[in-house]
Design an enzyme around this catalytic site. Structure first.
Site, mmCIF file in Angstrom:
data_model
loop_
_atom_site.group_PDB
_atom_site.id
_atom_site.type_symbol
_atom_site.label_atom_id
_atom_site.label_comp_id
_atom_site.label_asym_id
_atom_site.label_seq_id
_atom_site.Cartn_x
_atom_site.Cartn_y
_atom_site.Cartn_z
ATOM 1 N N ASP A 235 0.861 -1.190 0.000
ATOM 2 C CA ASP A 235 0.000 0.000 0.000
ATOM 3 C C ASP A 235 0.898 1.242 0.000
ATOM 4 O OD1 ASP A 235 -2.064 1.734 0.231
ATOM 5 O OD2 ASP A 235 -2.666 1.159 2.249
ATOM 6 N N ASP B 224 -2.966 2.554 -5.901
ATOM 7 C CA ASP B 224 -1.837 2.577 -4.962
ATOM 8 C C ASP B 224 -1.778 1.342 -4.069
ATOM 9 O OD1 ASP B 224 -4.058 3.107 -3.476
ATOM 10 O OD2 ASP B 224 -3.219 4.799 -2.379
ATOM 11 N N GLU B 225 -2.418 0.278 -4.481
ATOM 12 C CA GLU B 225 -2.483 -0.898 -3.632
ATOM 13 C C GLU B 225 -2.470 -2.162 -4.481
ATOM 14 O OE1 GLU B 225 -5.838 -0.137 -1.198
ATOM 15 O OE2 GLU B 225 -5.231 -1.609 0.281
#
Lengths: 81, 404
Positions: B6, B100-101
């Site tokens: 993350d 973003d993960e």
């Protein structure tokens, strides 16, 4: 303050590997030496692949780009100290 | 073993890395429009209470010296794709969960979670001068929860034997997969911890929540049924919404924006070979109340004019004449690769050829290079920053819950 300029500029760059490395550029008759390449990324504008850089001369931050469509460099914006 | 990566305050970190003047300062990334909201804030800004979803003015009230930065979508998508490509070198089993993960399945790779986390963290730092947090555990749920333990720039590993102790350290409201409404419902019943949930028993949970009851019961044990989903799941809906530059009061103005939204939805549908037959419209008024309604049409379509015409019918049904702050259009009940006769020829026009020509020109010269004349009054697409729910690969499953 950020100034959006979008003007064509002369750039001294080293082409090695996949990315051009800008070393200096001309701004209003002055030669600005690039002290730091802060960031670089690619953008596609239709058929044009653009190599974008935020660079610093130690005082101001500039955003410059190299367009593969017309093989020219542009000063996109500058953030004045 | 599953790993979850993350990025830490992704958009804000990229901006701080790009501009040395912003480093160490409270910053908030917003869309480019005047009435946009905070998409991400830096950790320095979070200390002042600047949160995602706040308006620019609320954020500046919380932190008057906040640096407000207009988000640069292409920069973030480039970084995200580069990171995703690197993750693929560690294992082919990568699920890009959002911009973003990502989840990685390390089974059979020979890497320990510590080794993989070190490789990812050093690549991200070296290449982009930003940080990420990594968590690992026997399944996606545990890995995801572990990611938040040492955030930012942290790593936390949960061995199989410690899973129950690990989940017992959380309140249910902090569980991944238990939303605000559900945790409130549990709280009203006096259930706050995974232990309380286990005590309630599977049977009772199934009575209350149906098949979801079993999922919740398993979750309370730190078990998660789904593995890495590296094939992008088919989209359920395609939607776009926009907060308007200023409140609008006329049907004519609304119609311009609905056409723009319809074009955004339909071009995305055509690009990904989707057609749909349910068209939904959302209208948010200045008091922030949002009204949504949908119409089902008798055929599958990805044509702008079909979506627009139906969207206007729906709009006419729900609009109460009050000033409008936000409009949204979405297409659902999707099928792929569907040949729709209605697209080919109606009103004597060959719409399929027209859309093909429009799409190929826009693909080559940039979106909205060729568009409808009535959209000249509208703000250009691409002005806003993308949602963090955007995925680096394939279609994003967009629903109104995510967009608003």
């Amino acid at each position: 303050m950020i100034l959006n300029l979008n003007e064509k500029i002369r750039v001294g760059a080293v082409f090695e590997g996949h990315w051009p490395k800008p070393v200096w550029f001309g701004l209003h008759g002055e030669k600005v030496l690039i002290k730091e390449i802060c960031y670089r990324w690619k953008e596609r504008e239709g058929g044009d692949m653009r190599y974008k850089f935020t660079v610093s001369d130690g005082f101001n931050i500039f955003e410059i780009l190299f367009s593969t469509m017309d093989m020219c460099w542009y000063l996109v914006a500058m953030d004045e100290q | 073993m599953i790993l979850c990566m993350d990025m830490d305050a992704f958009f804000a970190s990229v901006e701080q890395a790009s501009n040395p003047k912003l480093r160490g300062k409270p910053i908030a990334v917003i869309g480019s429009k005047e009435r946009t909201v905070v998409v991400t804030s830096s950790y320095e800004a979070r200390e002042y209470g600047v949160k995602t979803g706040m308006t620019k003015y609320e954020a500046l009230k919380a932190c008057p010296w906040l640096e407000v930065v207009v988000g640069r979508t292409r920069k973030y998508t480039y970084v995200s794709k580069e990171i995703y490509n690197f993750l693929k070198t560690i294992t082919p089993d990568v699920e890009a969960y959002s911009i973003d993960e990502a989840f990685l399945d390390l089974t059979g790779t020979g890497y320990s979670p510590e080794d993989a986390a070190y490789m990812i963290k050093s690549f991200v730092k070296r290449s982009f001068d930003i940080t990420c947090s990594v968590g690992s555990g026997p399944n996606k749920f545990v890995a995801k929860m572990a990611t938040g333990v040492n955030k930012p720039d942290g790593f936390y590993h949960v061995p199989e034997d410690d899973v129950l102790d690990f989940v017992d350290g959380f309140r249910l409201k902090d569980f991944w997969g238990i939303g605000r409404r559900l945790s409130k419902r549990f709280a009203n019943m006096g259930i706050f911890t995974p232990g309380d949930l286990r005590e309630l028993g599977e049977e009772r949970l199934v009575e209350m929540f149906g098949i979801n009851g079993t999922r919740l019961f398993r979750l309370a044990h730190g078990e998660y049924p789904k593995g890495i989903d590296d094939d992008d799941p088919p989209a359920k809906s395609i939607g776009h919404s926009m907060t308007l530059p200023r409140d609008i009061r006329s049907r004519e103005a609304a119609s311009d924006y609905i056409l723009q939204l319809s074009e955004m939805v339909s071009s995305r549908a055509r690009k990904n070979k989707y057609s749909g037959r349910t068209i939904s419209v959302a209208v948010r008024y200045t008091d922030m109340s949002t009204h949504r309604q949908m119409h089902m049409i008798p055929f599958f379509t990805s044509a702008t004019h079909h979506i627009f015409e139906t969207a206007m019918e729906v709009f006419d049904e729900i609009w109460n004449g009050e000033p409008i702050r936000l409009l949204g259009v979405s297409l659902s009940k999707l099928v792929t690769n569907c040949v729709t006769l209605q697209n080919v020829s109606d009103e004597g026009r060959n719409w399929a050829d027209i859309y093909d020509a429009m799409d190929s020109i826009n693909e080559k010269f940039g979106s909205q290079t060729l568009s409808f004349g009535s959209m000249l009054n509208c703000t250009r697409r691409g002005a806003g920053v993308i949602s963090p729910a955007w995925r680096p690969e394939g279609m994003r499953d967009v629903s109104y819950n995510e967009s608003y």
